[in-house]
Design a protein around this motif. Structure first.
Motif, PDB file in Angstrom:
ATOM      1  N   VAL A 183      69.378  68.441  -0.521  1.00 36.25           N
ATOM      2  CA  VAL A 183      68.525  67.958  -1.621  1.00 36.25           C
ATOM      3  C   VAL A 183      68.943  68.611  -2.932  1.00 36.25           C
ATOM      4  N   GLU A 184      69.140  69.922  -2.899  1.00 41.43           N
ATOM      5  CA  GLU A 184      69.517  70.630  -4.121  1.00 41.43           C
ATOM      6  C   GLU A 184      70.917  70.231  -4.590  1.00 41.43           C
ATOM      7  N   ALA A 185      71.833  69.973  -3.638  1.00 43.32           N
ATOM      8  CA  ALA A 185      73.172  69.534  -4.023  1.00 43.32           C
ATOM      9  C   ALA A 185      73.120  68.144  -4.656  1.00 43.32           C
ATOM     10  N   ALA A 186      72.175  67.321  -4.222  1.00 45.78           N
ATOM     11  CA  ALA A 186      72.054  65.976  -4.789  1.00 45.78           C
ATOM     12  C   ALA A 186      71.656  66.020  -6.252  1.00 45.78           C
ATOM     13  N   VAL A 187      70.874  67.034  -6.630  1.00 41.34           N
ATOM     14  CA  VAL A 187      70.485  67.173  -8.036  1.00 41.34           C
ATOM     15  C   VAL A 187      71.420  68.141  -8.769  1.00 41.34           C
ATOM     16  N   GLU A 188      72.521  68.548  -8.074  1.00 44.25           N
ATOM     17  CA  GLU A 188      73.580  69.384  -8.643  1.00 44.25           C
ATOM     18  C   GLU A 188      73.077  70.745  -9.116  1.00 44.25           C
ATOM     19  N   ASP A 189      72.146  71.297  -8.370  1.00 44.16           N
ATOM     20  CA  ASP A 189      71.704  72.664  -8.630  1.00 44.16           C
ATOM     21  C   ASP A 189      72.434  73.565  -7.636  1.00 44.16           C
ATOM     22  N   PHE A 190      73.703  73.865  -7.912  1.00 46.98           N
ATOM     23  CA  PHE A 190      74.562  74.538  -6.944  1.00 46.98           C
ATOM     24  C   PHE A 190      74.194  76.005  -6.747  1.00 46.98           C
ATOM     25  N   GLU A 191      73.704  76.647  -7.774  1.00 39.45           N
ATOM     26  CA  GLU A 191      73.277  78.035  -7.609  1.00 39.45           C
ATOM     27  C   GLU A 191      72.086  78.127  -6.672  1.00 39.45           C
ATOM     28  N   ARG A 192      71.201  77.163  -6.747  1.00 45.21           N
ATOM     29  CA  ARG A 192      70.069  77.155  -5.825  1.00 45.21           C
ATOM     30  C   ARG A 192      70.550  76.879  -4.400  1.00 45.21           C
ATOM     31  N   VAL A 193      71.557  76.032  -4.286  1.00 44.66           N
ATOM     32  CA  VAL A 193      72.123  75.766  -2.954  1.00 44.66           C
ATOM     33  C   VAL A 193      72.633  77.059  -2.336  1.00 44.66           C
TER      34      VAL A 193
END
Length: 384
Positions: free
Chosen positions: A126-136
């Motif tokens: 889900v986080e990768a889909a919104v491109e929040d890679f640090e959260r990933v």
């Protein structure tokens, strides 16, 4: 007891009843009452039906009452949390593109059961889909610190994520961390293939192709070599053989004949051996063992050189068409019996021939003695 049994055994009848009121009679208020009555019959402290809760929430969505649907699912995970309820609630919020609510639900979900590897991976997706890679990365770091039900899939997903982003050094660091926890041969094989693979690349926003970072075959060989030595030190023969098989396949793709020949020379041979039976009877049982050339060389240097020379001779003989390669299999019992019978037969024939010769010699001696006796009697008669 009857009403409780009705809620347990006839849940699908309640669902059909609610569907009838909603679809056939168009009585939405009565359909809602049916769902509420069915939920009241279920002893949620003992068990629950996620399908019933989700059907009720979807009914409210069809009635365009999102707040009511959220209240239903919120009550469900509050009274009787189940993975299926969390997954259904998260899917609903994903459809509504409420990512903040999705994050909150995943936090509650993994607080309820932090061992669910699939839930951690879904959250990172889900986080990768919104491109929040640090959260990933932060989620993956939390995940690998938990007592997971399937930790291997979380580590693989973490490494694949970094490799997909072209972060070779990060992926390499993850492999090193993973090898501190497990020395499985598959980890070494995957690590080596990562070193040889091209990472990154693709297209930019304007459609121009971006060249990726090429791999390093020598680094890959170093990882294979390291894995082989580690498995050998731990006595993992089957894993060593599997790693060598993957290594040989890798060398075939590189086209380096010298390296491929070196790996082929390291391949083990299957040998039949004998050992005492485990039942304590003292009997011997046969088993098959993997014999690696380097183990044989270290354990029996002289024997190893002999077998090397014998193998070279057999290979040369086979190339000339005069025979095949050497076989290390022990002779079967039937062959031993045949040999014993043959030897006995030969000995019997020898003894028989000796006996006939002795008999003939004895017969000839007896005949000579008889002739001598007759001659003596004739001389006596002549004197008289």
């Amino acid at each position: 007891m009857l009403t409780r049994f009705s809620g347990f055994g006839l849940q699908y009848l309640w669902l059909q009843y609610a569907a009838f009121e909603e679809i056939d009679t168009k009585d939405y208020g009565r359909a809602r009452d049916v769902y509420k009555a069915a939920i009241k019959l279920v002893p949620h402290k003992l068990f629950t039906f996620a399908k019933l809760w989700l059907a009720y929430a979807l009914f409210e969505i069809r009635r365009v009452d999102v707040t009511a649907a959220r209240k239903v699912l919120g009550a469900a995970i509050g009274m009787c949390p189940k993975p299926k309820l969390f997954s259904g609630y998260i899917e609903l919020e994903m459809r509504l593109r409420e990512f903040d609510r999705v994050r909150t639900l995943y936090e509650k979900f993994l607080t309820y059961d932090p061992s669910l590897s699939s839930a951690w991976i879904q959250w990172t997706q889900v986080e990768a889909a919104v491109e929040d890679f640090e959260r990933v990365r932060a989620i993956f770091e939390l995940a690998v610190q938990q007592a997971l039900d399937m930790p291997e899939i979380v580590w693989k997903a973490y490494i694949d994520f970094e490799a997909g982003e072209g972060e070779r050094e990060r992926a390499r660091h993850l492999y090193e961390r993973l090898l501190e926890r497990t020395g499985h041969y598959k980890v070494y094989v995957s690590y080596a293939l990562l070193e040889a693979a091209t990472l990154g690349g693709g297209e930019d926003e304007e459609g121009n192709e971006i060249e990726g970072e090429a791999g390093d075959a020598e680094r890959a060989r170093a990882v294979f070599e390291r894995g082989y030595k580690d498995l050998r030190a731990r006595g993992e023969k089957e894993d060593r053989a599997l790693l060598l098989e993957a290594w040989a396949t890798f060398e075939q793709t590189t086209g380096d004949e010298a390296a491929a020949e070196r790996v082929r020379a390291m391949q083990p041979q299957t040998r039949k051996r004998w050992r005492k039976a485990a039942d304590g009877s003292g009997a011997l049982e046969e088993y098959y063992d993997l014999a690696f050339p380097d183990d044989e060389r270290d354990a029996n240097p002289a024997t190893f050189k002999f077998f090397q020379a014998a193998q070279a001779w057999a290979a040369a003989k086979g190339a000339d068409g005069a025979g095949g390669a050497l076989s290390y299999d022990l002779d079967s019992d039937d062959d031993d019996d045949d040999d014993d019978e043959g030897e006995g037969k030969d000995e019997g024939e020898d003894e028989g021939e000796n006996g006939d010769r002795d008999g003939r010699e004895a017969g000839e001696g007896a005949g000579d003695a008889g002739e001598a006796g007759q001659a003596g009697e004739q001389e006596a008669m002549d004197e008289d």
